[in-house]
Design a protein around this motif. Structure first.
Motif, mmCIF file in Angstrom:
data_model
loop_
_atom_site.group_PDB
_atom_site.id
_atom_site.type_symbol
_atom_site.label_atom_id
_atom_site.label_comp_id
_atom_site.label_asym_id
_atom_site.label_seq_id
_atom_site.Cartn_x
_atom_site.Cartn_y
_atom_site.Cartn_z
ATOM 1 N N LEU A 151 87.703 81.618 86.817
ATOM 2 C CA LEU A 151 88.605 82.283 85.699
ATOM 3 C C LEU A 151 87.725 82.712 84.288
ATOM 4 C CD1 LEU A 151 91.563 79.905 85.954
ATOM 5 C CD2 LEU A 151 91.392 82.276 86.686
ATOM 6 N N SER A 152 86.683 82.073 84.281
ATOM 7 C CA SER A 152 85.908 82.564 83.112
ATOM 8 C C SER A 152 84.326 82.597 83.569
ATOM 9 C CB SER A 152 85.872 81.664 81.665
ATOM 10 O OG SER A 152 85.585 80.365 82.280
ATOM 11 N N VAL A 153 83.593 83.350 82.903
ATOM 12 C CA VAL A 153 82.209 83.660 83.675
ATOM 13 C C VAL A 153 81.378 83.653 82.438
ATOM 14 C CG1 VAL A 153 82.876 84.755 85.783
ATOM 15 C CG2 VAL A 153 82.506 86.052 83.903
ATOM 16 N N PRO A 154 79.864 82.940 82.745
ATOM 17 C CA PRO A 154 78.894 83.465 81.569
ATOM 18 C C PRO A 154 78.582 84.956 81.546
ATOM 19 C CG PRO A 154 78.138 82.244 83.631
ATOM 20 C CD PRO A 154 79.471 82.391 83.821
ATOM 21 N N ARG A 155 78.414 85.192 80.282
ATOM 22 C CA ARG A 155 78.085 86.722 80.067
ATOM 23 C C ARG A 155 76.906 86.627 79.136
ATOM 24 N NH1 ARG A 155 81.599 90.433 76.054
ATOM 25 N NH2 ARG A 155 82.011 88.521 75.341
ATOM 26 N N LYS A 156 76.056 87.563 79.430
ATOM 27 C CA LYS A 156 74.795 87.403 78.694
ATOM 28 C C LYS A 156 75.155 88.308 77.423
ATOM 29 C CE LYS A 156 71.685 85.830 81.401
ATOM 30 N NZ LYS A 156 70.407 85.096 81.251
#
Length: 168
Positions: A151-156
């Motif tokens: 549902l949520s992802v790490p983003r650089k």
């Protein structure tokens, strides 16, 4: 994601060639996202025992899941590999390599079956560090590959620090 989980479960249960898999695949939706778990049996249902080679029936299963469901979604995907706590016989090849290579083998099949290369966010290997059944560390179902649609992802960010991006 709940509707998609139901569709995937229905596809698996209605496909006769997947009958031997139906009790070994779980599709769940939690606060983490949708997770598809391929749970091994003693005889090595999805992979050859002790190897990262995917069995032909598993390739077919992953192709159907990818083409019929995952490739149509915008969600990113994380693929995880896990082992049980049996030590590997070789010191040159451990459960770390096995779990990571199995996850990566699944990634290759999914990408060849229609997933966009940017749809794969991560490939992770956990060895025996995240047992499904911690009180039964040698249980075969601890050996699994998971396909996670978070549902949520790490983003650089530009400074290389990760922040959480909500995809719900």
């Amino acid at each position: 994601l709940k509707k998609e989980a139901e569709k995937i479960t229905k596809t698996i249960s209605q496909t006769p060639e997947f009958n031997k898999f139906k009790d070994q695949i779980t599709v769940t939706v939690t606060e983490e996202g949708m997770r598809i778990d391929l749970l091994e049996k003693s005889e090595g249902l999805f992979f050859d025992i002790g190897k990262a080679h995917i069995k032909p029936e598993t390739v077919n299963l992953l192709q159907v899941i990818a083409r019929s469901h995952l490739a149509k979604l915008e969600n990113g995907i994380i693929i995880e590999g896990y082992t049980d706590a049996r030590p590997y016989v070789s010191s040159d090849y451990t459960n770390w390599e096995l779990s990571t290579e199995r996850a990566n083998s699944a990634r290759k099949v999914l990408e060849e079956s229609g997933l966009r290369k940017d749809q794969i966010l991560e490939v992770r290997g956990f060895a025996d560090r995240k047992l499904r059944l911690p009180d039964k560390p040698l249980d075969y179902s601890n050996r699994r590959v998971s396909i996670l649609l978070p549902l949520s992802v790490p983003r650089k960010q530009g400074n290389n620090k990760a922040e959480i991006e909500d995809t719900s």
